[in-house]
Design a protein around this motif. Structure first.
Motif, PDB file in Angstrom:
ATOM      1  N   ASP A 435       0.803  -1.220   0.000  1.00  0.00           N
ATOM      2  CA  ASP A 435       0.000   0.000   0.000  1.00  0.00           C
ATOM      3  C   ASP A 435       0.834   1.268   0.000  1.00  0.00           C
ATOM      4  N   ALA A 469       0.678 -13.013   0.633  1.00  0.00           N
ATOM      5  CA  ALA A 469      -0.583 -12.325   0.316  1.00  0.00           C
ATOM      6  C   ALA A 469      -0.446 -10.826   0.598  1.00  0.00           C
ATOM      7  N   THR A 470      -0.877  -9.987  -0.335  1.00  0.00           N
ATOM      8  CA  THR A 470      -0.757  -8.529  -0.200  1.00  0.00           C
ATOM      9  C   THR A 470      -1.655  -7.843  -1.233  1.00  0.00           C
ATOM     10  N   ASN A 471      -1.663  -6.496  -1.185  1.00  0.00           N
ATOM     11  CA  ASN A 471      -2.344  -5.705  -2.217  1.00  0.00           C
ATOM     12  C   ASN A 471      -1.345  -5.310  -3.286  1.00  0.00           C
ATOM     13  N   ALA A 488      -6.314  -0.749  -6.195  1.00  0.00           N
ATOM     14  CA  ALA A 488      -5.763  -1.784  -5.298  1.00  0.00           C
ATOM     15  C   ALA A 488      -6.432  -3.123  -5.601  1.00  0.00           C
ATOM     16  N   ILE A 489      -5.617  -4.130  -5.944  1.00  0.00           N
ATOM     17  CA  ILE A 489      -6.119  -5.465  -6.276  1.00  0.00           C
ATOM     18  C   ILE A 489      -5.494  -6.464  -5.294  1.00  0.00           C
ATOM     19  N   ARG A 490      -6.342  -7.256  -4.665  1.00  0.00           N
ATOM     20  CA  ARG A 490      -5.857  -8.205  -3.668  1.00  0.00           C
ATOM     21  C   ARG A 490      -5.201  -9.410  -4.341  1.00  0.00           C
ATOM     22  N   PHE A 491      -4.012  -9.772  -3.855  1.00  0.00           N
ATOM     23  CA  PHE A 491      -3.299 -10.944  -4.374  1.00  0.00           C
ATOM     24  C   PHE A 491      -3.071 -11.935  -3.226  1.00  0.00           C
ATOM     25  N   ASP A 492      -3.653 -13.122  -3.376  1.00  0.00           N
ATOM     26  CA  ASP A 492      -3.469 -14.222  -2.421  1.00  0.00           C
ATOM     27  C   ASP A 492      -2.876 -15.391  -3.201  1.00  0.00           C
TER      28      ASP A 492
END
Length: 602
Positions: A435, A469-471, A488-492
């Motif tokens: 972020d 895992a992060t944005n 902002a796209i969530r990446f897991d």
């Protein structure tokens, strides 16, 4: 003026004939007494002063009409006579230096009378007392004069308020003393203003509704008006001349209409179009600049700023809307600044700006809120039709959730390959893990993007397999160089691996099962399902039917090396020759199930 003077003279003659004799006699007697009493004080001077002040007060009251002239004239004559005679006596006393009076100096018997009465031998203290009392009397008279003057000012002010609508009423004494030439000049100016007002009465009284109705009637009749006078007639003639190709007369008619300063948008937009055709944008800007300097109508000022150059025009238009937030036509004209016709190609930001402005414009249609801006109602109908058509074409462009970039992770043995999909052409793409922190540009490909005519930005970037895992923030520059985002796209990574594998399994389901592969008769291979097992929770199957009464046990998913098949695990099992088919259903890690797939043995 001559009549007033004649009346005043007649009144004075009548008053003199009635009161002149006794007034003069009493005044003369007062002067004689004051002369005999002169040793005690300058009574002649006092009488002259008091009489003169009284005469002035009476005169002012007569001029301001506080008292009737017929009643005040005798008192004015008496006061004037007393002031004149007493003043004359005092003047003779000063010339002859007669302390005991003029009469005592000429008539010894009067001098003896003064002595016998003790007038001459009075003490100085008595004389000073008399002088003091006289001074007090004079001060009281002065106070009375000031009070009368103050009252006079109050009355004059009241008269000024009561007679504000009459230019001929007296307001102050100075107004009464104005010269005949000044009055004549004022009257001449008033006549000129009255003529001007009469000439523009229709202009002032006419409303947009009245003008619009008149224009509609004239349009139905057709033909130019021979002697136009009203705004609707000039606008009608302008349209007729313009249609006939008579641009000179059309221009004159439009200018005449503008002279009425009517706040309607359509006549001026049409006039501006004519000017741009004839004189170019610079000519239209010059003409409307001159009109805007004199006009009060916002519509003229609005059309003037539309003739400016692109960047300046949009800035001025935004400033106009900020100053006039409820001026509905401005929103339609603002939408044109972002339209495909104006720009040639639109970015997503352009489409949104156009849709927002058109939505705002259409919202004013409720309860006839747009009618007051248009003389030609067909022009309003055209603007509304164009707005609705364009809004339908733009669709849900105002829904921001529909146009967020997507990020597709693809896992390999070496790490993650992140593919970016944008909702519109871009000239640059950058990303950031987390972020905060700086963005990293993806760089450019060796090919040009035909949509932009510029090198295509690289739509992908790499991440190590250890990424937690992060944005991930994505932003880009559109074809006009405007920055859009960041998003902002969530990446897991675990979820991404499962979804990626599931997508491959669904897409290539025909390869789940292979009978007798590679000449190995009697063996059933399930290598593909094994390779993408990180998306699989369970695999059930059945032979020669769809009972799904058996299960293939899969080894656990290895996130560090997800596609590797364990060395101690066999990706096949044996079947008899009588097996002619196999039915399979996969349950994924997200809980969904595949259709029952049936595979035929060849």
């Amino acid at each position: 003026m001559s009549e007033i003077a004649t009346g005043t003279t007649s009144l004075m003659r009548a008053s003199l004939s009635r009161t002149g004799k006794w007034a003069g006699s009493v005044a003369f007697l007062s002067g004689a007494v004051s002369d005999v009493l002169n040793p005690l004080g300058p009574f002649a001077a006092y009488i002259a002063l008091v009489a003169a002040v009284a005469a002035a007060i009476i005169a002012v009251a007569m001029v301001l009409r506080l008292v009737l002239a017929a009643k005040a004239m005798p008192a004015l004559i008496f006061a004037t006579s007393a002031a004149a005679i007493a003043g004359g006596v005092y003047g003779v006393q000063q010339e002859t230096n007669s302390q005991n009076g003029v009469i005592a100096a000429l008539v010894p018997a009067v001098a003896q009378l003064q002595q016998s009465l003790g007038i001459v031998s009075e003490k100085v203290a008595k004389i000073e007392k008399t002088v003091t009392e006289t001074q007090k009397t004079v001060e009281e008279v002065k106070k009375s004069t000031d009070t009368v003057a103050q009252k006079t000012d109050q009355i004059a002010s009241a008269q000024q308020q009561q007679t504000a609508q009459g230019a001929e009423t007296q307001k102050t004494v100075e107004t009464v003393k104005q010269t005949t030439d000044t009055l004549a000049a004022g009257q001449k100016q008033q006549q000129a203003e009255a003529q001007k007002l009469q000439a523009t009465t229709e202009q002032i009284a006419a409303s947009i509704d009245t003008i619009a109705k008149g224009f509609a009637q004239l349009a139905a009749q057709g033909g130019a008006i021979a002697d136009p006078k009203r705004p609707d007639e000039f606008y009608h003639n302008a349209r007729v001349y313009e249609l006939a190709g008579d641009m000179l007369n059309a221009r004159r008619a439009y200018l005449a209409f503008a002279g009425f300063d009517v706040d309607a948008i359509d006549p001026y937009t049409r006039f501006a179009t004519l000017l741009r055709v004839q004189d170019g944008k610079a000519g239209a800007r010059e003409v409307f600049g001159t009109l805007a300097e004199k006009a009060k109508a916002p519509s003229i000022k609005l059309v003037h700023l539309l003739q400016l150059d692109d960047v300046q025009r949009l800035d001025k238009l935004n400033a106009f809307i900020a100053a006039n937030p409820d001026y509905a036509p401005a929103y339609f004209l603002e939408a044109q600044e972002f339209s495909e016709d104006r720009l040639g190609s639109q970015t997503l930001a352009d489409k949104r700006s156009e849709a927002e402005a058109l939505t705002k414009f259409v919202s004013y249609e409720k309860d006839g809120g747009l009618l007051k801006y248009f003389v030609d109602q067909t022009q309003l109908a055209d603007w509304l039709d164009r707005s609705r058509t364009r809004l339908a074409a733009l669709g849900d462009v105002l829904d921001p959730s529909r146009f967020v970039p997507t990020l597709t992770p693809t896992r390999s043995n070496g790490g993650w390959s992140m593919t970016i999909s944008l909702p519109e052409p871009a000239t640059a793409i950058s990303w950031r893990l987390g972020d905060s922190g700086p963005f990293t540009d993806t760089g450019l490909l060796a090919t040009n993007d035909q949509r932009t005519g510029k090198p295509m930005p690289n739509p992908s970037f790499e991440l190590p397999d250890s990424t937690a895992a992060t944005n991930i923030a994505i932003k880009y520059l559109d074809i006009r160089g405007r920055e859009t985002g960041p998003f902002a796209i969530r990446f897991d990574p675990d979820s991404a691996l499962q979804q990626g594998n599931k997508q491959i399994l669904d897409q290539f389901w025909t390869s789940w099962i292979a009978f007798d592969a590679g000449g190995n008769h009697g063996l059933v291979y399930f290598t593909q399902m094994l390779s993408f097992r990180c998306a699989i929770r369970q695999v059930r199957y059945s032979l020669n039917g769809t009972a799904l009464d058996k299960e293939i046990k899969m080894p656990p998913c290895d996130a560090k090396d997800p596609y590797a098949i364990p060395a101690d695990y066999q990706p096949y099992f044996k079947v008899k020759d009588d097996v002619k088919s196999m039915a399979v259903q996969v349950t994924y890690t997200d809980g969904t199930k595949s259709p029952v797939r049936e595979y035929k043995r060849q």
